[in-house]
Design a protein around this motif. Structure first.
Motif, short mmCIF file in Angstrom:
data_model
loop_
_atom_site.label_atom_id
_atom_site.label_comp_id
_atom_site.label_asym_id
_atom_site.label_seq_id
_atom_site.Cartn_x
_atom_site.Cartn_y
_atom_site.Cartn_z
N SER A 26 0.97 -1.30 -0.09
CA SER A 26 0.13 0.05 -0.08
C SER A 26 0.64 1.19 -0.03
O SER A 26 1.84 1.34 0.64
CB SER A 26 -0.98 0.17 1.21
OG SER A 26 -1.78 -1.15 1.34
N LEU A 27 0.46 2.17 -0.99
CA LEU A 27 1.11 3.62 -0.57
C LEU A 27 0.36 4.28 0.34
O LEU A 27 -0.91 4.10 0.53
CB LEU A 27 0.85 4.21 -2.04
CG LEU A 27 1.39 5.78 -2.31
CD1 LEU A 27 2.90 5.79 -2.28
CD2 LEU A 27 0.81 6.45 -3.11
N LEU A 28 1.40 4.82 1.37
CA LEU A 28 0.68 5.33 2.59
C LEU A 28 0.29 7.04 2.35
O LEU A 28 1.40 7.62 1.76
CB LEU A 28 1.47 5.09 3.64
CG LEU A 28 1.60 3.68 4.09
CD1 LEU A 28 2.48 3.65 5.25
CD2 LEU A 28 0.43 2.81 4.17
N SER A 29 -0.65 7.55 3.02
CA SER A 29 -0.71 8.95 2.87
C SER A 29 0.18 9.57 3.75
O SER A 29 1.22 8.86 4.60
CB SER A 29 -2.16 9.19 3.19
OG SER A 29 -2.23 8.90 4.80
N VAL A 30 0.38 10.64 4.01
CA VAL A 30 1.48 11.51 4.89
C VAL A 30 0.93 11.12 6.27
O VAL A 30 1.86 11.01 6.99
CB VAL A 30 1.20 13.10 4.59
CG1 VAL A 30 1.97 13.97 5.74
CG2 VAL A 30 1.58 13.45 3.18
N VAL A 84 -3.61 4.31 0.98
CA VAL A 84 -4.40 4.94 0.12
C VAL A 84 -5.21 3.68 -1.04
O VAL A 84 -4.15 3.07 -1.52
CB VAL A 84 -3.53 5.84 -0.81
CG1 VAL A 84 -4.33 6.46 -1.98
CG2 VAL A 84 -2.92 6.81 -0.07
N PRO A 85 -6.41 3.62 -0.67
CA PRO A 85 -7.05 2.27 -1.46
C PRO A 85 -6.74 2.11 -2.99
O PRO A 85 -6.26 0.98 -3.40
CB PRO A 85 -8.54 2.51 -1.27
CG PRO A 85 -8.63 3.60 0.14
CD PRO A 85 -7.36 4.27 -0.21
N GLN A 86 -6.70 3.42 -3.75
CA GLN A 86 -6.49 3.15 -5.11
C GLN A 86 -5.16 2.87 -5.58
O GLN A 86 -4.78 2.67 -6.58
CB GLN A 86 -7.16 4.31 -6.08
CG GLN A 86 -6.16 5.64 -5.51
CD GLN A 86 -7.09 6.44 -4.60
OE1 GLN A 86 -7.80 6.00 -3.48
NE2 GLN A 86 -7.03 7.86 -4.53
#
Length: 119
Positions: free
Chosen positions: A100-104, A109-111
């Motif tokens: 998963s790409l993580l937000s700050v 981030v689901p997409q």
């Protein structure tokens, strides 16, 4: 002794061991940070960066990062692979994992998240 029957006749011989299968579910997480992302995009397609190894479920693992994917058709994407470092260590291992790409804020981030198929 006349008339006594041996109960072991026709029975399989005793075994010193019996097979045992043990399935354990282990979970955990590992976060990697890509500093200088734009610089990594300058690497040629198919070139990779190997993240530091980490331990999970009694095995050593690493994450392979391809900043320009593994094919020229998809070079605008990145690819991540989970690699078991000690593949011959004792027993087969099946893993289900997510990238998963993580937000700050550190929230996935689901997409920009992907989970492997169920083992």
């Amino acid at each position: 002794m006349a008339g006594a029957q041996d109960s072991s006749v026709g029975a399989p011989p005793p075994s010193d061991s019996s097979p045992e299968f043990v399935a354990k579910e282990v979970s955990g997480s590992h976060v990697i940070t890509i500093k200088g992302y734009s610089l990594t995009k300058k690497l040629p397609t198919r070139d990779m960066i190997t993240a530091a190894t980490f331990n999970a479920a009694g095995h050593r693992w690493s994450i392979l990062y391809y900043p320009n994917d593994t094919t020229y058709d998809d070079s605008q994407f990145i690819s991540l692979y989970l690699m078991k470092i000690d593949p011959n260590h004792g027993h087969d291992t099946m893993a289900q994992f997510s990238f998963s790409l993580l937000s700050v804020d550190g929230v996935p981030v689901p997409q920009h998240s992907n989970t492997s198929g169920a083992p």
